[in-house]
Design a protein around this motif. Structure first.
Motif, PDB file in Angstrom:
ATOM      1  N   ARG A   1      -9.128   2.766   4.650  1.00 21.92           N
ATOM      2  CA  ARG A   1      -7.823   3.360   4.378  1.00 21.92           C
ATOM      3  C   ARG A   1      -7.693   3.701   2.899  1.00 21.92           C
ATOM      4  O   ARG A   1      -7.221   4.785   2.538  1.00 21.92           O
TER       5      ARG A   1
ATOM      6  N   GLN B   1      -1.664   8.962 -10.439  1.00 19.88           N
ATOM      7  CA  GLN B   1      -1.418   7.545 -10.180  1.00 19.88           C
ATOM      8  C   GLN B   1      -1.352   7.234  -8.673  1.00 19.88           C
ATOM      9  O   GLN B   1      -1.818   6.187  -8.231  1.00 19.88           O
ATOM     10  N   THR B   2      -0.785   8.160  -7.895  1.00 19.82           N
ATOM     11  CA  THR B   2      -0.678   7.889  -6.458  1.00 19.82           C
ATOM     12  C   THR B   2      -1.995   8.146  -5.731  1.00 19.82           C
ATOM     13  O   THR B   2      -2.067   7.979  -4.523  1.00 19.82           O
ATOM     14  N   GLU B   3      -3.022   8.557  -6.464  1.00 21.14           N
ATOM     15  CA  GLU B   3      -4.319   8.775  -5.822  1.00 21.14           C
ATOM     16  C   GLU B   3      -5.296   7.639  -6.067  1.00 21.14           C
ATOM     17  O   GLU B   3      -6.494   7.823  -6.054  1.00 21.14           O
ATOM     18  N   ILE B   4      -4.760   6.468  -6.353  1.00 22.07           N
ATOM     19  CA  ILE B   4      -5.614   5.290  -6.479  1.00 22.07           C
ATOM     20  C   ILE B   4      -5.727   4.684  -5.087  1.00 22.07           C
ATOM     21  O   ILE B   4      -4.723   4.467  -4.406  1.00 22.07           O
TER      22      ILE B   4
ATOM     23  N   PRO C   1      -4.593  -3.961  -1.031  1.00 24.05           N
ATOM     24  CA  PRO C   1      -3.764  -5.099  -1.418  1.00 24.05           C
ATOM     25  C   PRO C   1      -4.242  -6.393  -0.755  1.00 24.05           C
ATOM     26  O   PRO C   1      -5.071  -6.355   0.150  1.00 24.05           O
TER      27      PRO C   1
ATOM     28  N   ASN D   1      -0.505   9.802   0.977  1.00 26.26           N
ATOM     29  CA  ASN D   1      -0.094  10.152  -0.384  1.00 26.26           C
ATOM     30  C   ASN D   1      -0.153  11.642  -0.671  1.00 26.26           C
ATOM     31  O   ASN D   1       0.483  12.127  -1.577  1.00 26.26           O
TER      32      ASN D   1
ATOM     33  N   LYS E   1       3.845   1.630  -1.151  1.00 30.00           N
ATOM     34  CA  LYS E   1       4.404   1.819  -2.499  1.00 30.00           C
ATOM     35  C   LYS E   1       3.382   2.467  -3.413  1.00 30.00           C
ATOM     36  O   LYS E   1       3.692   3.373  -4.168  1.00 30.00           O
ATOM     37  N   ALA E   2       2.132   1.968  -3.335  1.00 32.79           N
ATOM     38  CA  ALA E   2       1.097   2.468  -4.232  1.00 32.79           C
ATOM     39  C   ALA E   2       0.793   3.935  -3.984  1.00 32.79           C
ATOM     40  O   ALA E   2       0.401   4.655  -4.892  1.00 32.79           O
ATOM     41  N   THR E   3       0.969   4.401  -2.739  1.00 35.66           N
ATOM     42  CA  THR E   3       0.686   5.807  -2.474  1.00 35.66           C
ATOM     43  C   THR E   3       1.898   6.680  -2.795  1.00 35.66           C
ATOM     44  O   THR E   3       1.911   7.859  -2.473  1.00 35.66           O
ATOM     45  N   GLY E   4       2.908   6.094  -3.390  1.00 34.24           N
ATOM     46  CA  GLY E   4       4.028   6.901  -3.852  1.00 34.24           C
ATOM     47  C   GLY E   4       5.142   7.107  -2.835  1.00 34.24           C
ATOM     48  O   GLY E   4       6.025   7.928  -3.042  1.00 34.24           O
ATOM     49  N   ILE E   5       5.102   6.359  -1.726  1.00 33.33           N
ATOM     50  CA  ILE E   5       6.196   6.455  -0.758  1.00 33.33           C
ATOM     51  C   ILE E   5       7.375   5.643  -1.284  1.00 33.33           C
ATOM     52  O   ILE E   5       7.193   4.524  -1.747  1.00 33.33           O
TER      53      ILE E   5
ATOM     54  N   PHE F   1       0.836  -1.201   0.000  1.00 31.43           N
ATOM     55  CA  PHE F   1       0.000   0.000   0.000  1.00 31.43           C
ATOM     56  C   PHE F   1       0.872   1.252   0.000  1.00 31.43           C
ATOM     57  O   PHE F   1       0.608   2.214  -0.717  1.00 31.43           O
TER      58      PHE F   1
ATOM     59  N   TYR G   1      -5.823   1.830  -2.991  1.00 34.90           N
ATOM     60  CA  TYR G   1      -5.462   0.444  -3.248  1.00 34.90           C
ATOM     61  C   TYR G   1      -5.761  -0.421  -2.037  1.00 34.90           C
ATOM     62  O   TYR G   1      -5.461  -0.045  -0.904  1.00 34.90           O
TER      63      TYR G   1
ATOM     64  N   LEU H   1       3.967   0.525 -10.257  1.00 29.86           N
ATOM     65  CA  LEU H   1       5.061  -0.209  -9.637  1.00 29.86           C
ATOM     66  C   LEU H   1       5.765  -1.098 -10.643  1.00 29.86           C
ATOM     67  O   LEU H   1       6.723  -1.778 -10.328  1.00 29.86           O
TER      68      LEU H   1
ATOM     69  N   LEU I   1      -0.697   0.723 -10.744  1.00 34.49           N
ATOM     70  CA  LEU I   1      -0.231   1.498  -9.589  1.00 34.49           C
ATOM     71  C   LEU I   1       1.109   2.164  -9.863  1.00 34.49           C
ATOM     72  O   LEU I   1       1.626   2.898  -9.016  1.00 34.49           O
TER      73      LEU I   1
END
Lengths: 275, 238
Positions: free
Chosen positions: B146, B68-71, B75, B98, A168-172, A166, B73, B52, B50
């Motif tokens: 979340r 892209q970082t505003e999806i 997991p 984010n 990673k997906a938020t750009g951290i 998660f 997610y 990645l 995402l």
């Protein structure tokens, strides 16, 4: 008891050991929560063995121990981190490989240095006499760096500890923060190793986190409680070591065992009462 | 413009091409289900969406101001997470990360967003409880809250019902459908064909050497849906 305390605080060696020890305990406990939860506790153990090897080689070659050990252990930390995320060599065997390897190199170095005054025992199990004035300065600076970074990046450290995908997906930049944690862990281990011994230093990382997790349920309370346990067990351990003339590293670990037992019982009782 | 648009997307996993020349579009408000066999490239596609995973060729474009970082997610859960000491509020608010950059602490606005989503998913009574004490369904709801903190537009769910019992699964699907009706676009990867087809407006079906993209009604008429139900049926019987 007051008598013994007054005696302790009047000896400069003990005061130095107390300052370094309290700072190291604090850093180790904070980083430990994240390491234990990420299933990285053995990395701490592996790094301390690498630290032993580096210190032994530095002593034999007559180099400044910290100047050799810190970069070597940081390098090992990055390597271990890469290996544990690499599926081809499993993380746990890679750690065993590196730690026993470094231990062997260290023992060879010490045994080849005939006539030199190297006390293997104090390297392995720690001694307060080995804490020099330079160590105090370095540890104060590094401990402050660890504390500041921990507070500043607290929310990110939580996110990558709880859920890397998660985060990673938020750009951290997860790799960057993992490396930061590895770096801080490496530094903490090297500083603490002189006092606690390379065999025992990883207990400072693992015990407080595990104890507080028995009782506390949020990340923040677990973190704060580990820090408190860590500093308290260190001070009590030092006191016992001084009063009963036992080695300080082992005394501190024994106090940690007792603390773990208390928290384990408290946690069990609390969850049973709930039901 | 579409929220997400891929054109001739080719993705590979460990030097093997798993998806070739895939083109599809997701409009605002859609509910897209991605179904397919194991190894058909569903997870790789999720990673690519995402950001990645870099596509071998082709492109993924984001429209309607979606970053892209505003999806949001969700997991698949890891084992380490199941006994993690964290309160529900701590987990939910970490979705706001984010938008923060380097600022160290959460702002009042972010606390509000977290509180809103806790309320929205019916977690108010649980908010001070520990994540590890919750049931599987409750944990998924926390992770969904979340995800909603991270987005206003699009949530991406990766096998959200794995390991849940049928009752809880049905509840979670209803909840996701409700979130979709409130205007959030949903992309869901799933094994569960029946429910996927019941709720999804569009279906993307991936198999080893073929793929289908269209509305769910179109999908049900295509040959591909027969193929998949056959595979599922034989797996269950065997």
């Amino acid at each position: 008891m007051g008598e013994i305390l007054r005696e302790m605080f009047s000896a400069p060696i003990l005061v130095r050991a107390l300052i370094v020890g309290i700072l190291v305990s604090l850093c180790a406990a904070l980083l430990g929560v994240s390491l234990v939860l990420k299933r990285y506790s053995m990395i701490g153990d592996g790094l301390s063995h690498v630290g032993f090897g580096a210190l032994a080689v530095a002593a034999v070659m007559n180099l400044a121990p910290m100047a050799v050990a810190i970069p070597v252990v940081i390098l090992a930390a990055f390597l271990l981190l890469r290996l544990s995320s690499n599926s081809k060599i499993k993380g746990d065997s890679a750690i065993a490989l590196i730690s026993t390897g470094a231990l062997a190199v260290g023992v060879m170095a010490v045994s080849m240095s005939h006539g030199m005054n190297i006390d293997l025992n104090s390297y392995l199990f720690g001694s307060i006499i080995s804490v020099s004035r330079g160590d105090v300065v370095i540890s104060v600076i590094l401990a402050l760096a660890v504390l500041l970074m921990f507070v500043f990046f607290y929310t990110k450290i939580f996110a990558i500890t709880f859920d890397e995908s998660f985060a990673k997906a938020t750009g951290i930049n997860v790799n960057l923060y993992n490396m930061l944690i590895a770096l801080l862990t490496a530094v903490t281990i090297v500083i603490g190793m002189r006092l606690m011994g390379s065999m025992l230093i990883s207990s400072l990382i693992i015990f407080p986190a595990l104890s507080s997790m028995r009782v506390f349920k949020s990340f923040k309370s677990v973190t704060i409680c580990s820090a408190v346990i860590s500093v308290a067990t260190f001070i009590i351990g030092m006191f016992i070591s001084y009063a009963a003339d036992t080695p300080c590293g082992a005394s501190i670990v024994c106090v940690n065992i007792a603390a773990f037992a208390v928290f384990f019982i408290a946690g069990t009782v609390a969850s049973r009462n709930k039901r | 413009m579409a929220l997400i648009k891929t054109e001739n997307l080719t993705l590979s996993y460990e030097n093997m091409t798993v998806i070739e020349n895939l083109s599809f579009e997701v409009e605002s408000g859609d509910y897209l289900c991605i179904v397919g066999e194991n190894g058909s490239g569903k997870s790789t596609l999720v990673k690519a969406l995402l950001g990645l995973k870099k596509p071998e060729s082709g492109a993924i474009e984001f429209g309607d101001g979606l970053k892209q970082t505003e999806i949001g997610y969700l997991p698949q859960q890891t084992n380490a997470q199941r006994d993690f000491p964290a309160s529900v509020s701590e987990v939910v608010i970490s979705g706001c990360l984010n938008s923060r950059g380097l600022r160290p602490f959460y702002s009042a606005r972010e606390r509000d967003i977290a509180a809103e989503n806790i309320e929205r998913l019916g977690l108010s009574e649980l908010k001070n409880r520990s994540y590890r004490e919750l049931s599987g369904g409750q944990q998924q709801r926390v992770l969904l809250a979340r995800a909603l903190c991270a987005t206003k537009k699009l949530i991406l769910l990766d096998e959200p019902v794995t390991g849940l019992d049928p009752m809880v699964t049905a509840e979670l699907y209803e909840l996701i459908a409700r979130i979709n009706k409130s205007g959030v676009t949903v992309i869901m990867v799933t094994h569960d064909m029946q429910s996927a087809l019941k709720y999804a407006s569009h279906t993307l079906c991936l198999t080893e050497n073929d793929c289908f993209f269209g509305t769910t009604a179109e999908f049900l008429e295509s040959d591909m849906s027969n193929f998949l139900t056959n595979v599922e049926g034989s797996a269950e019987n065997g």
